[in-house]
Design an enzyme around this catalytic site. Structure first.
Site, PDB file in Angstrom:
ATOM      1  CB  ILE A  55      -0.944   0.023   1.220  1.00 25.21           C
ATOM      2  CG1 ILE A  55      -1.926  -1.143   1.159  1.00 25.21           C
ATOM      3  CG2 ILE A  55      -1.694   1.344   1.305  1.00 25.21           C
ATOM      4  CD1 ILE A  55      -2.917  -1.100   0.015  1.00 25.21           C
ATOM      5  CB  THR A  56       1.278   3.896  -2.562  1.00 29.06           C
ATOM      6  OG1 THR A  56       1.553   2.930  -3.575  1.00 29.06           O
ATOM      7  CG2 THR A  56       2.139   5.129  -2.764  1.00 29.06           C
TER       8      THR A  56
ATOM      9  CD  GLN B 191      20.995  -2.366 -25.535  1.00 25.54           C
ATOM     10  OE1 GLN B 191      20.555  -2.670 -24.432  1.00 25.54           O
ATOM     11  NE2 GLN B 191      22.000  -2.997 -26.102  1.00 25.54           N
TER      12      GLN B 191
ATOM     13  N   GLY C  22      26.950   0.823 -21.266  1.00 25.55           N
ATOM     14  CA  GLY C  22      27.268   0.474 -19.878  1.00 25.55           C
ATOM     15  C   GLY C  22      26.916   1.590 -18.897  1.00 25.55           C
TER      16      GLY C  22
ATOM     17  CD  GLU D 153      -4.145   2.999  -9.042  1.00 27.17           C
ATOM     18  OE1 GLU D 153      -5.321   2.832  -9.434  1.00 27.17           O
ATOM     19  OE2 GLU D 153      -3.860   3.559  -7.962  1.00 27.17           O
TER      20      GLU D 153
ATOM     21  CB  SER E  31      -0.130  -5.507 -18.287  1.00 24.58           C
ATOM     22  OG  SER E  31       0.687  -4.368 -18.148  1.00 24.58           O
TER      23      SER E  31
HETATM   24  C1  LIG Z   1       5.321  -0.683  -4.719  1.00 26.74           C
HETATM   25  C2  LIG Z   1       3.872  -1.048  -4.841  1.00 26.74           C
HETATM   26  C3  LIG Z   1       2.906  -0.178  -4.364  1.00 26.74           C
HETATM   27  C4  LIG Z   1       1.548  -0.519  -4.454  1.00 26.74           C
HETATM   28  N1  LIG Z   1       0.591   0.327  -3.951  1.00 26.74           N
HETATM   29  C5  LIG Z   1      -0.707  -0.067  -3.930  1.00 26.74           C
HETATM   30  C6  LIG Z   1      -1.724   0.732  -3.292  1.00 26.74           C
HETATM   31  O1  LIG Z   1      -1.443   1.793  -2.738  1.00 26.74           O
HETATM   32  N2  LIG Z   1      -3.004   0.299  -3.305  1.00 26.74           N
HETATM   33  C7  LIG Z   1      -3.354  -0.874  -3.922  1.00 26.74           C
HETATM   34  O2  LIG Z   1      -4.536  -1.247  -3.888  1.00 26.74           O
HETATM   35  N3  LIG Z   1      -2.441  -1.643  -4.563  1.00 26.74           N
HETATM   36  C8  LIG Z   1      -1.123  -1.275  -4.564  1.00 26.74           C
HETATM   37  N4  LIG Z   1      -0.176  -2.058  -5.170  1.00 26.74           N
HETATM   38  C9  LIG Z   1      -0.624  -3.248  -5.936  1.00 26.74           C
HETATM   39  C10 LIG Z   1      -1.048  -4.422  -5.083  1.00 26.74           C
HETATM   40  O3  LIG Z   1      -0.408  -4.445  -3.850  1.00 26.74           O
HETATM   41  C11 LIG Z   1      -0.765  -5.761  -5.800  1.00 26.74           C
HETATM   42  O4  LIG Z   1       0.611  -5.938  -6.030  1.00 26.74           O
HETATM   43  C12 LIG Z   1      -1.491  -5.850  -7.119  1.00 26.74           C
HETATM   44  O5  LIG Z   1      -2.869  -5.640  -6.929  1.00 26.74           O
HETATM   45  C13 LIG Z   1      -1.295  -7.212  -7.779  1.00 26.74           C
HETATM   46  O6  LIG Z   1      -1.636  -8.223  -6.868  1.00 26.74           O
HETATM   47  P1  LIG Z   1      -0.583  -9.345  -6.477  1.00 26.74           P
HETATM   48  O7  LIG Z   1       0.737  -8.699  -6.236  1.00 26.74           O
HETATM   49  O8  LIG Z   1      -1.192 -10.149  -5.419  1.00 26.74           O
HETATM   50  O9  LIG Z   1      -0.427 -10.184  -7.826  1.00 26.74           O
HETATM   51  P2  LIG Z   1      -1.357 -11.398  -8.277  1.00 26.74           P
HETATM   52  O10 LIG Z   1      -2.791 -10.982  -8.271  1.00 26.74           O
HETATM   53  O11 LIG Z   1      -0.980 -12.613  -7.540  1.00 26.74           O
HETATM   54  O12 LIG Z   1      -0.900 -11.549  -9.811  1.00 26.74           O
HETATM   55  C14 LIG Z   1       0.231 -12.333 -10.196  1.00 26.74           C
HETATM   56  C15 LIG Z   1       0.172 -12.484 -11.709  1.00 26.74           C
HETATM   57  O13 LIG Z   1      -1.022 -13.161 -12.105  1.00 26.74           O
HETATM   58  C16 LIG Z   1      -1.760 -12.369 -13.013  1.00 26.74           C
HETATM   59  N5  LIG Z   1      -3.192 -12.557 -12.786  1.00 26.74           N
HETATM   60  C17 LIG Z   1      -3.866 -12.460 -11.599  1.00 26.74           C
HETATM   61  N6  LIG Z   1      -5.177 -12.678 -11.799  1.00 26.74           N
HETATM   62  C18 LIG Z   1      -5.324 -12.909 -13.124  1.00 26.74           C
HETATM   63  C19 LIG Z   1      -6.439 -13.201 -13.948  1.00 26.74           C
HETATM   64  N7  LIG Z   1      -7.693 -13.259 -13.476  1.00 26.74           N
HETATM   65  N8  LIG Z   1      -6.218 -13.408 -15.262  1.00 26.74           N
HETATM   66  C20 LIG Z   1      -4.968 -13.295 -15.780  1.00 26.74           C
HETATM   67  N9  LIG Z   1      -3.874 -13.032 -15.068  1.00 26.74           N
HETATM   68  C21 LIG Z   1      -4.055 -12.831 -13.746  1.00 26.74           C
HETATM   69  C22 LIG Z   1      -1.309 -10.945 -12.740  1.00 26.74           C
HETATM   70  O14 LIG Z   1      -1.536 -10.088 -13.866  1.00 26.74           O
HETATM   71  C23 LIG Z   1       0.164 -11.151 -12.464  1.00 26.74           C
HETATM   72  O15 LIG Z   1       0.859 -11.256 -13.669  1.00 26.74           O
HETATM   73  C24 LIG Z   1       1.182  -1.746  -5.079  1.00 26.74           C
HETATM   74  C25 LIG Z   1       2.170  -2.599  -5.583  1.00 26.74           C
HETATM   75  C26 LIG Z   1       3.489  -2.284  -5.450  1.00 26.74           C
HETATM   76  C27 LIG Z   1       4.520  -3.253  -5.975  1.00 26.74           C
END
Ligand SMILES: Cc1cc2nc3c(=O)[nH]c(=O)nc-3n(C[C@H](O)[C@H](O)[C@H](O)COP(=O)(O)OP(=O)(O)OC[C@H]3O[C@@H](n4cnc5c(N)ncnc54)[C@H](O)[C@@H]3O)c2cc1C
Length: 246
Positions: A21-22, A199, A203, A226, A229
């Site tokens: 969570i940011t 690129q 280096g 958010e 992809s």
């Molecule tokens: C530095 C940072 C700050 C963040 N800040 C916030 C914030 O303030 N508030 C907030 O809400 N979130 C925030 N996020 C995002 C959040 O915490 C999660 O990382 C994000 O929602 C993705 O969930 P996950 O990491 O559990 O990945 P997962 O949901 O486990 O996904 C793993 C992979 O599976 C894919 N996947 C998952 N479900 C499906 C599907 N149905 N079909 C196809 N592919 C799928 C995903 O695209 C990904 O490639 C932040 C993330 C980071 C890294």
């Protein structure tokens, strides 16, 4: 992990963990979306939870690839008790609220990615003009121009998609799908642009003396938060076909 809220008299008890969570370690209030009903969109309710409420703990995440100047927190809610007045909007209305918030959030992530891509373009064009190899500035090598061109086209296309969303917002038109398109393209474009800029720098792109390595690290997260992809593709696909492939 799923976050759940159950009624306890006139209060709610909320339990769950959200890892990234940011500004999660500095915020005074957390916007929490919790499941309060059965499966599906109508089972989600939003709450505003003061972060000093007993049962809410948080810790800072360290060791990120990029965005190192920004605090990222893990929030844990263990039977956090809030009054019904903490509910934001109607019970079951959380999903609609999340969609409205996320669409604008996606637009702003996309706009930030245009900034990163433009930064990559400026840095790479400037470096290509001053770095000499094989007797001439590397800007005079065709394959370097190919890299610069790819960055420029990605940047311009991402910017136009962001402007399309801004125009729709200005005209009070629906913009959720276009925001997903802008976010999907701009985040992937920023990663490509930063990679191409590294690129061009050779280096020197890999060390901290120049900014493009940082641009690459910072851009990378934009394809993840958010809505990843993949999630954007599912949203756009659903809007195109009417079929939910989640
Ligand atoms: C530095 C940072 C700050 C963040 N800040 C916030 C914030 O303030 N508030 C907030 O809400 N979130 C925030 N996020 C995002 C959040 O915490 C999660 O990382 C994000 O929602 C993705 O969930 P996950 O990491 O559990 O990945 P997962 O949901 O486990 O996904 C793993 C992979 O599976 C894919 N996947 C998952 N479900 C499906 C599907 N149905 N079909 C196809 N592919 C799928 C995903 O695209 C990904 O490639 C932040 C993330 C980071 C890294």
């Amino acid at each position: 992990m799923r976050t759940r809220a159950v009624r306890d008299g006139t209060d709610w008890l909320i339990t769950g963990t959200k890892t990234f969570i940011t500004n999660g370690t500095t915020a005074d209030v957390a916007l929490v979306f919790a499941r309060t009903g059965g499966p599906g969109h109508r089972g989600i309710t939003a709450f505003l939870v003061p972060t000093d409420t007993p049962g809410l703990t948080r810790r800072e995440i360290h060791g990120k690839l990029g965005l190192r100047g920004q605090a990222t927190g893990e929030l844990r809610l263990d039977e956090v008790r809030v009054p019904d007045a903490a509910r934001l909007g109607p019970e079951g209305g959380g999903f609609r609220l999340a969609l409205a918030t996320l669409a604008k959030g996606r637009m702003s992530v996309a706009a930030g990615c245009v900034g990163i891509a433009q930064g990559c373009l400026d840095a790479a064009v400037g470096y290509a003009a001053q770095r000499t190899q094989f007797g001439k500035p590397i800007a005079g090598h065709q394959l370097v121009q190919q890299l610069l061109t790819a960055i420029a086209v990605d940047t311009a296309a991402a910017r136009l998609l962001v402007w399309q969303v801004a125009d729709l917002i200005d005209r009070d038109q629906p913009f959720a799908t276009e925001a997903s398109m802008a976010k999907l393209f701009a985040s992937e474009a920023a990663v490509r642009a930063a990679n191409n800029a590294v690129q061009v720098f050779g280096g020197y792109g890999y060390i901290d003396e120049y900014p493009v390595g940082k641009y690459l690290r910072d851009a990378r997260v934009a394809t993840l938060y958010e809505g990843t992809s993949q999630i954007q593709q599912l949203l756009i696909g659903r809007a195109l076909t009417g079929v939910n492939a989640f």
